[in-house]
Enzyme design. Structure first.
Site: not given
Ligand SMILES: Cc1ncc(COP(=O)(O)O)c(C=O)c1O
Length: 400
Positions: A135, A222, A251
């Protein structure tokens, strides 16, 4: 329940399956709803509220910043951008940082970096390796990189240029990229969050690092959910002793103030030139102050050590309490990023836990996810176990 939701949200788009709860205030790891009901918060706004709620050192710092300067745009230098970037460089062993506002924005920047890295090498149609169950966000590019058909459905055509592989399988990665000169990067979460708390093994991380070096690809990790101290290291990949070339963050970096960042090492730090990327809000003074203060407070109180210690205690307590319970597939994760996988969909547990005064989430249909604030105490995680375990047992018993 439906009536409450409709009455509560008649004008916002229907994008979330919300619980019929409206939270009003928080203190530490506790939150209270508009009716005064108290909850223990084991979700922390999905791994965001690093310092819990109403932290006595963060709040005055943010109040001070709001009174000084909230926003000014990137036409000017923003000293706290440099301060936060220097700190992230120190903690990561990387060299330069770009700031934005969210996880998907950080990942979007990473994808652009990878494509430009390829173009600069004369690769006209660069390809990026991504993973099953990943994700990365919900913009068109990041949902294309995401490994979940439900998230992609209805938004085709997807962005091209992704090769998808399974987790923790170096031979599959080699086979999928064999003799393909257009590959420029490998992109994954060290511990997948939304996909069900699925860790990449240390051995695999080292193998991918070596392969990226050999092939001159960017290793892009990520750490939006698993980073910022949650696993007991600043960044989860550090458990494997590797350093990526590109690392999106968001986050927990701002403890609740929206923020995103892409940290880059020497191979990727100078790809973007003026005009290649940017945004109005990215790196604004309020978000930067939140980032600087979050890390300062984490270091002062050794919250990373706390995440490792209390997380290990939580995991051991769950393993003990759920040992031999039929229907528990696995308890996994690291530090304060834990998943309990059941052998059936268990989304109803979010409401049942909330009724019992505990906030959790269920992800990938059957994985209970616990990602509390890094300030959480042993006594509080004992409380999580005491509320959660009987609810899991009752749920599994009624399904049997
Ligand atoms: C690993 C990861 N990358 C990217 C995102 C996307 O982040 P945002 O919701 O701040 O766009 C999330 C959100 O849950 C995530 O867990």
């Amino acid at each position: 329940m439906t009536a409450f939701v409709e009455a509560a949200s008649p004008h916002t788009m229907n994008t979330y399956g919300r619980l019929p709860i409206a939270l009003e205030r928080g203190q530490g790891c506790r939150v209270w709803d508009v009716n005064g009901k108290q909850y223990l918060d084991a979700l922390a706004g999905i791994a965001v509220n690093t310092l819990g709620h109403n932290h006595p050192e963060l709040v005055p710092a943010l109040q001070d910043q709001v009174a000084k300067l909230i926003h000014c745009c990137n036409y000017y230098h923003i000293p706290d951008q440099e301060r936060l970037a220097a700190k992230l460089v120190e903690l990561s062993g990387m060299t330069n940082v770009f700031f934005c506002n969210s996880g998907l924005e950080a990942n979007e920047a990473a994808l652009k970096l990878a494509r430009k890295y390829g173009h600069d090498k004369g690769i006209a149609l660069p390809k990026i390796v991504v993973y099953e169950k990943a994700f990365h966000g919900r913009s068109i590019a990041t949902l294309s990189a995401t490994g979940n058909a439900k998230i992609q459905k209805g938004f085709e055509p997807l962005v091209e240029g992704f090769i998808r592989v399974p987790l923790n399988d170096i031979e599959a990665l080699k086979a999928a990229t064999a003799n393909d000169p257009s590959v420029v990067a490998v992109f994954f979460e060290t511990i997948q969050g939304e996909g069900g708390v699925n860790p990449m093994r240390s051995e695999y991380l080292k193998q991918v690092r070596a392969l990226c070096d050999e092939k001159d690809w960017l290793l892009m990790i990520d750490e939006v959910q698993c980073g910022m101290g949650r696993t007991g290291k600043w960044f989860a990949h550090q458990w494997a002793g590797i350093v990526p070339d590109v690392m999106p963050l968001a986050k927990g970096l701002g403890s609740g103030v929206p923020i995103g960042a892409v940290v880059a090492g020497p191979k990727a730090a100078h790809i973007f030139q003026p005009g290649n990327h940017g945004g109005t809000f990215g790196g604004n003074p309020l978000a930067m102050r939140a980032g600087v203060e979050t890390i300062r407070i984490m270091e002062k109180h050794d919250l990373m050590g706390n995440a490792a210690r209390v997380g290990a205690h939580l995991q051991a307590s769950l393993e003990k309490a759920l040992a031999g319970v039929k229907g528990i597939k696995e308890i996994r994760g690291q530090g304060l990023m834990l998943g309990i996988e059941l052998d059936k969909p268990c989304g109803v547990l979010t409401q049942r836990c909330a009724d019992a005064g505990l906030l959790i989430s269920v992800t990938a249909d059957s994985v209970i996810r616990l990602v509390p604030a890094l300030i959480i105490t042993e006594a509080e995680v004992n409380e999580i176990v005491a509320i959660l375990v009987p609810l899991i047992q009752a749920f599994l018993a009624e399904q049997a």
